[in-house]
Design a protein around this motif. Structure first.
Motif, PDB file in Angstrom:
ATOM      1  N   VAL A  91       0.848  -1.176   0.000  1.00 40.79           N
ATOM      2  CA  VAL A  91       0.000   0.000   0.000  1.00 40.79           C
ATOM      3  C   VAL A  91       0.890   1.234   0.000  1.00 40.79           C
ATOM      4  CG1 VAL A  91      -1.787   1.253   1.252  1.00 40.79           C
ATOM      5  CG2 VAL A  91      -1.791  -1.243   1.248  1.00 40.79           C
ATOM      6  N   LYS A  92       0.722   2.043  -1.010  1.00 35.41           N
ATOM      7  CA  LYS A  92       1.492   3.267  -1.119  1.00 35.41           C
ATOM      8  C   LYS A  92       0.963   4.259  -0.091  1.00 35.41           C
ATOM      9  CE  LYS A  92       2.624   6.678  -4.638  1.00 35.41           C
ATOM     10  NZ  LYS A  92       2.334   7.087  -6.014  1.00 35.41           N
ATOM     11  N   PRO A  93       1.832   4.827   0.737  1.00 39.47           N
ATOM     12  CA  PRO A  93       1.337   5.757   1.758  1.00 39.47           C
ATOM     13  C   PRO A  93       0.753   7.008   1.116  1.00 39.47           C
ATOM     14  CG  PRO A  93       3.725   5.794   1.699  1.00 39.47           C
ATOM     15  CD  PRO A  93       3.277   4.697   0.770  1.00 39.47           C
ATOM     16  N   SER A  94      -0.274   7.527   1.744  1.00 41.12           N
ATOM     17  CA  SER A  94      -0.879   8.757   1.249  1.00 41.12           C
ATOM     18  C   SER A  94       0.061   9.923   1.539  1.00 41.12           C
ATOM     19  CB  SER A  94      -2.221   8.993   1.928  1.00 41.12           C
ATOM     20  OG  SER A  94      -2.024   9.402   3.268  1.00 41.12           O
ATOM     21  N   PRO A  95      -0.098  11.017   0.815  1.00 36.51           N
ATOM     22  CA  PRO A  95       0.758  12.176   1.079  1.00 36.51           C
ATOM     23  C   PRO A  95       0.667  12.658   2.525  1.00 36.51           C
ATOM     24  CG  PRO A  95      -0.336  12.438  -1.017  1.00 36.51           C
ATOM     25  CD  PRO A  95      -0.914  11.215  -0.368  1.00 36.51           C
ATOM     26  N   LEU A  96      -0.506  12.583   3.124  1.00 38.41           N
ATOM     27  CA  LEU A  96      -0.635  13.018   4.513  1.00 38.41           C
ATOM     28  C   LEU A  96       0.108  12.087   5.464  1.00 38.41           C
ATOM     29  CD1 LEU A  96      -4.325  14.250   4.609  1.00 38.41           C
ATOM     30  CD2 LEU A  96      -2.247  15.613   4.551  1.00 38.41           C
ATOM     31  N   GLU A  97       0.111  10.785   5.162  1.00 40.20           N
ATOM     32  CA  GLU A  97       0.870   9.837   5.987  1.00 40.20           C
ATOM     33  C   GLU A  97       2.369  10.104   5.867  1.00 40.20           C
ATOM     34  OE1 GLU A  97      -2.039   5.927   5.942  1.00 40.20           O
ATOM     35  OE2 GLU A  97      -0.636   6.212   4.303  1.00 40.20           O
ATOM     36  N   ILE A  98       2.786  10.522   4.687  1.00 36.05           N
ATOM     37  CA  ILE A  98       4.200  10.831   4.477  1.00 36.05           C
ATOM     38  C   ILE A  98       4.637  11.957   5.408  1.00 36.05           C
ATOM     39  CG2 ILE A  98       5.843  11.812   2.814  1.00 36.05           C
ATOM     40  CD1 ILE A  98       4.264  10.320   0.629  1.00 36.05           C
ATOM     41  N   LEU A  99       3.792  12.950   5.561  1.00 37.09           N
ATOM     42  CA  LEU A  99       4.158  14.118   6.367  1.00 37.09           C
ATOM     43  C   LEU A  99       4.240  13.815   7.864  1.00 37.09           C
ATOM     44  CD1 LEU A  99       2.155  16.921   4.554  1.00 37.09           C
ATOM     45  CD2 LEU A  99       4.603  16.455   4.459  1.00 37.09           C
ATOM     46  N   HIS A 100       3.723  12.673   8.303  1.00 39.80           N
ATOM     47  CA  HIS A 100       3.761  12.338   9.724  1.00 39.80           C
ATOM     48  C   HIS A 100       5.008  11.550  10.113  1.00 39.80           C
ATOM     49  CE1 HIS A 100      -0.080  14.046  10.757  1.00 39.80           C
ATOM     50  NE2 HIS A 100      -0.635  13.440   9.728  1.00 39.80           N
ATOM     51  N   THR A 101       5.926  11.319   9.173  1.00 43.01           N
ATOM     52  CA  THR A 101       7.193  10.666   9.493  1.00 43.01           C
ATOM     53  C   THR A 101       8.271  11.747   9.639  1.00 43.01           C
ATOM     54  OG1 THR A 101       7.709  10.380   7.161  1.00 43.01           O
ATOM     55  CG2 THR A 101       6.590   8.548   8.247  1.00 43.01           C
ATOM     56  N   PRO A 102       9.345  11.455  10.356  1.00 40.10           N
ATOM     57  CA  PRO A 102      10.387  12.475  10.550  1.00 40.10           C
ATOM     58  C   PRO A 102      10.970  12.969   9.222  1.00 40.10           C
ATOM     59  CG  PRO A 102      10.749  10.595  11.992  1.00 40.10           C
ATOM     60  CD  PRO A 102       9.629  10.222  11.068  1.00 40.10           C
ATOM     61  N   VAL A 103      11.257  14.246   9.153  1.00 39.19           N
ATOM     62  CA  VAL A 103      11.755  14.885   7.931  1.00 39.19           C
ATOM     63  C   VAL A 103      13.041  14.224   7.443  1.00 39.19           C
ATOM     64  CG1 VAL A 103      12.628  17.056   6.975  1.00 39.19           C
ATOM     65  CG2 VAL A 103      10.716  17.089   8.546  1.00 39.19           C
ATOM     66  N   GLU A 104      13.905  13.829   8.350  1.00 39.65           N
ATOM     67  CA  GLU A 104      15.214  13.268   7.978  1.00 39.65           C
ATOM     68  C   GLU A 104      15.064  11.965   7.194  1.00 39.65           C
ATOM     69  OE1 GLU A 104      14.383  13.832  11.343  1.00 39.65           O
ATOM     70  OE2 GLU A 104      15.113  15.884  11.205  1.00 39.65           O
ATOM     71  N   THR A 105      13.980  11.230   7.401  1.00 34.96           N
ATOM     72  CA  THR A 105      13.814   9.927   6.756  1.00 34.96           C
ATOM     73  C   THR A 105      12.905   9.976   5.536  1.00 34.96           C
ATOM     74  OG1 THR A 105      11.943   9.356   8.178  1.00 34.96           O
ATOM     75  CG2 THR A 105      14.146   8.730   8.949  1.00 34.96           C
ATOM     76  N   ARG A 106      12.342  11.131   5.221  1.00 37.80           N
ATOM     77  CA  ARG A 106      11.371  11.247   4.141  1.00 37.80           C
ATOM     78  C   ARG A 106      12.001  11.571   2.803  1.00 37.80           C
ATOM     79  NH1 ARG A 106       7.611  15.650   5.187  1.00 37.80           N
ATOM     80  NH2 ARG A 106       8.245  15.885   7.308  1.00 37.80           N
ATOM     81  N   ASP A 107      11.371  11.065   1.737  1.00 35.95           N
ATOM     82  CA  ASP A 107      11.770  11.420   0.379  1.00 35.95           C
ATOM     83  C   ASP A 107      10.942  12.578  -0.150  1.00 35.95           C
ATOM     84  OD1 ASP A 107      13.713   9.462   0.191  1.00 35.95           O
ATOM     85  OD2 ASP A 107      12.298   7.952  -0.515  1.00 35.95           O
ATOM     86  N   TRP A 108       9.841  12.904   0.520  1.00 34.58           N
ATOM     87  CA  TRP A 108       8.942  13.975   0.096  1.00 34.58           C
ATOM     88  C   TRP A 108       8.901  15.057   1.167  1.00 34.58           C
ATOM     89  CZ3 TRP A 108       7.277  13.902  -4.768  1.00 34.58           C
ATOM     90  CH2 TRP A 108       7.302  12.679  -5.438  1.00 34.58           C
ATOM     91  N   LEU A 109       9.038  16.303   0.729  1.00 37.08           N
ATOM     92  CA  LEU A 109       9.095  17.430   1.660  1.00 37.08           C
ATOM     93  C   LEU A 109       8.024  18.458   1.315  1.00 37.08           C
ATOM     94  CD1 LEU A 109      12.958  17.967   1.562  1.00 37.08           C
ATOM     95  CD2 LEU A 109      11.668  16.644   3.230  1.00 37.08           C
ATOM     96  N   SER A 110       7.469  19.073   2.355  1.00 32.37           N
ATOM     97  CA  SER A 110       6.527  20.169   2.140  1.00 32.37           C
ATOM     98  C   SER A 110       7.327  21.395   1.680  1.00 32.37           C
ATOM     99  CB  SER A 110       5.780  20.472   3.437  1.00 32.37           C
ATOM    100  OG  SER A 110       6.679  20.980   4.402  1.00 32.37           O
TER     101      SER A 110
END
Length: 178
Positions: A91-110
């Protein structure tokens, strides 16, 4: 599907083809349909069963429906089919779920996170996007974008001109991947 089950399905399918008369052929189809129903009840997909038996998916589906009408949804006695493994769906995480993970580990940034990473203004970020330097931008809604960290790092590493980033150099690096 286990090889043993696929082999059994191929063999019973072959029995249909070698039936000597119409009555024998009908009995064979009823028995095969019962086996197909048992396989579906064990979690196997009709498409997998049809492929193993050399049937069209539609024909296999019709046979399973006929067996359901004849035998109902009760446990089929005398037919033992191995259980299908649980489906493994990513299941591909939704964009909102992406934003709830720490910034350092994310591939997508606001936008604010992208601006902080690149040390630029909102106007510069918007200009980069509009000039095609951030091709993998995803939109949460019409006014909020998510920026790919890889795109930002590529632009940040690009050579500079007197007015900022060398757009031609970045677009040349992006072109082979698109």
């Amino acid at each position: 599907m286990p090889d043993a089950l696929a082999q059994v399905l191929r063999i019973v399918s072959e029995l249909e083809r070698v039936s000597h008369n119409t009555a024998q052929w009908h009995r064979t189809i009823r028995a095969n349909s019962r086996l197909m129903l048992a396989a579906v009840n064990a979690g196997w997909q009709v498409t997998e069963i049809a492929a193993a038996m050399g049937l069209e998916r539609h024909a296999a589906s019709k046979r399973v429906q006929a067996a359901r009408r004849e035998y109902g949804s009760a446990e089929l006695v005398g037919v033992d089919v191995p259980q299908a493994p649980p489906p493994q769906r990513t299941v591909k995480p939704s964009p909102l779920e992406i934003l709830h993970t720490p910034v350092e580990t994310r591939d997508w940034l606001s936008a604010p996170e992208a601006m902080a990473l690149a040390v630029i203004s909102f106007g510069a970020l918007t200009a980069w996007r509009k000039h095609g330097l951030l091709p993998n931008t995803r939109w949460l809604n019409p006014t909020q974008a998510l920026y790919a960290r890889g795109d930002l790092e590529l632009v940040m590493a690009a050579p500079r001109t007197g007015r900022g980033v060398d757009h031609a150099a970045v677009l040349e690096q992006i072109a082979p991947t698109n």
